[in-house]
Design a protein around this motif. Structure first.
Motif, PDB file in Angstrom:
ATOM      1  N   THR A 296       0.835  -1.191   0.000  1.00  0.00           N
ATOM      2  CA  THR A 296       0.000   0.000   0.000  1.00  0.00           C
ATOM      3  C   THR A 296       0.871   1.242   0.000  1.00  0.00           C
ATOM      4  O   THR A 296       2.047   1.180   0.346  1.00  0.00           O
ATOM      5  CB  THR A 296      -0.905   0.054   1.242  1.00  0.00           C
ATOM      6  OG1 THR A 296      -0.079   0.351   2.361  1.00  0.00           O
ATOM      7  CG2 THR A 296      -1.660  -1.226   1.465  1.00  0.00           C
ATOM      8  N   PRO A 297       0.296   2.395  -0.350  1.00  0.00           N
ATOM      9  CA  PRO A 297       1.071   3.627  -0.287  1.00  0.00           C
ATOM     10  C   PRO A 297       1.130   4.215   1.107  1.00  0.00           C
ATOM     11  O   PRO A 297       1.603   5.312   1.281  1.00  0.00           O
ATOM     12  CB  PRO A 297       0.304   4.553  -1.246  1.00  0.00           C
ATOM     13  CG  PRO A 297      -1.102   4.071  -1.163  1.00  0.00           C
ATOM     14  CD  PRO A 297      -1.014   2.583  -0.975  1.00  0.00           C
TER      15      PRO A 297
ATOM     16  N   GLN B  29      -2.677  10.244  -2.962  1.00  0.00           N
ATOM     17  CA  GLN B  29      -2.677   9.201  -1.940  1.00  0.00           C
ATOM     18  C   GLN B  29      -3.728   9.475  -0.864  1.00  0.00           C
ATOM     19  O   GLN B  29      -4.398   8.555  -0.398  1.00  0.00           O
ATOM     20  CB  GLN B  29      -1.293   9.092  -1.293  1.00  0.00           C
ATOM     21  CG  GLN B  29      -0.248   8.474  -2.193  1.00  0.00           C
ATOM     22  CD  GLN B  29       1.140   8.560  -1.593  1.00  0.00           C
ATOM     23  OE1 GLN B  29       1.485   9.521  -0.914  1.00  0.00           O
ATOM     24  NE2 GLN B  29       1.944   7.543  -1.848  1.00  0.00           N
TER      25      GLN B  29
ATOM     26  N   TYR C   9      -7.028   8.438  -2.227  1.00  0.00           N
ATOM     27  CA  TYR C   9      -7.164   6.977  -2.210  1.00  0.00           C
ATOM     28  C   TYR C   9      -7.509   6.489  -0.804  1.00  0.00           C
ATOM     29  O   TYR C   9      -8.326   5.588  -0.632  1.00  0.00           O
ATOM     30  CB  TYR C   9      -5.878   6.305  -2.675  1.00  0.00           C
ATOM     31  CG  TYR C   9      -5.555   6.473  -4.137  1.00  0.00           C
ATOM     32  CD1 TYR C   9      -6.530   6.798  -5.076  1.00  0.00           C
ATOM     33  CD2 TYR C   9      -4.245   6.300  -4.594  1.00  0.00           C
ATOM     34  CE1 TYR C   9      -6.218   6.957  -6.414  1.00  0.00           C
ATOM     35  CE2 TYR C   9      -3.923   6.448  -5.931  1.00  0.00           C
ATOM     36  CZ  TYR C   9      -4.904   6.772  -6.842  1.00  0.00           C
ATOM     37  OH  TYR C   9      -4.583   6.920  -8.166  1.00  0.00           O
TER      38      TYR C   9
ATOM     39  N   GLU D 197      -4.390   1.635  -3.807  1.00  0.00           N
ATOM     40  CA  GLU D 197      -3.482   1.872  -4.933  1.00  0.00           C
ATOM     41  C   GLU D 197      -4.198   2.510  -6.108  1.00  0.00           C
ATOM     42  O   GLU D 197      -3.671   2.556  -7.213  1.00  0.00           O
ATOM     43  CB  GLU D 197      -2.836   0.554  -5.358  1.00  0.00           C
ATOM     44  CG  GLU D 197      -1.969  -0.054  -4.262  1.00  0.00           C
ATOM     45  CD  GLU D 197      -1.369  -1.378  -4.668  1.00  0.00           C
ATOM     46  OE1 GLU D 197      -1.730  -1.915  -5.742  1.00  0.00           O
ATOM     47  OE2 GLU D 197      -0.523  -1.882  -3.905  1.00  0.00           O
TER      48      GLU D 197
END
Length: 198
Positions: A26-27, A126, A129, A183
């Motif tokens: 994951t970010p 991000q 998301y 993502e």
């Protein structure tokens, strides 16, 4: 045992989110150190901070092993390669036994000291998301899943308690469905065969 039903499901989900971050899927900001780019701390604070962090990670690994998961030792920077363990053990990230072990050992999982690896700010994309992920989790059986803060960080306080079997099943289902959203991908499909009870 008393529990906090509004926060218990979110606590397990947040815990697994940290696991996913440690696996590089994951970010989200990493839960354990990566040796690539530590900050340049002062000579007086760096060794003791690093030593304390690595020792804490060793205690966390020891707890996971007592729970039946033979994860590798932390490296010299405290990084624990959970992704390699999951691949070798051939269990999914959402394995109920592994999630339970993470929950049992959560109090020992140290955060990376800021002087060793300052967190990089999340990008606006991000952050979006993560907001979509939080909504996805709420829409798929985790009604108390929190939104990230303006800095992209997930709230860490106020969580506790044990999940009921029904809450645990809802948690595993939501994590499978929503994991791709972090993502920027479409929601996934739930596959009960990927949840291995251990």
């Amino acid at each position: 045992m008393s529990r906090k039903p509004r926060n218990a499901a979110a606590a397990t989900g947040l815990l697994l989110l940290l696991v996913l971050a440690a696996c590089g899927d994951t970010p989200a900001p990493p839960a354990v150190a990566s040796a690539e780019s530590p900050a340049a701390p002062t000579a007086a604070t760096a060794p003791s901070a690093l030593t304390r962090y690595v020792d804490a990670q060793r205690a966390w690994v020891g707890c996971l092993r007592k729970e039946g998961h033979n994860v590798p030792d932390p490296d010299a920077k405290g990084h624990v390669d959970l992704g390699a363990y999951l691949a070798t053990a051939k269990i999914p990230k959402t394995d109920a036994g592994f999630v339970a072990a993470q929950r049992a050992c959560a109090s020992l999982n140290a955060t990376v000291p800021a002087e060793l690896e300052p967190r990089q700010p999340v990008t606006p994309q991000q952050l979006e998301y993560r907001r979509q992920y939080a909504k996805c989790m709420r829409d798929n059986g985790m009604p108390t899943w929190p939104d990230p803060g303006p800095d992209g960080e997930w709230p860490q306080d106020g969580f506790g308690g044990e999940l009921t079997p029904a809450e645990q099943e809802a948690n595993m289902r939501a994590l499978q469905i929503c994991d791709p959203v972090l993502e920027g991908k479409p929601q996934g499909e739930y596959d009960p065969s990927k949840v291995v009870n251990g």
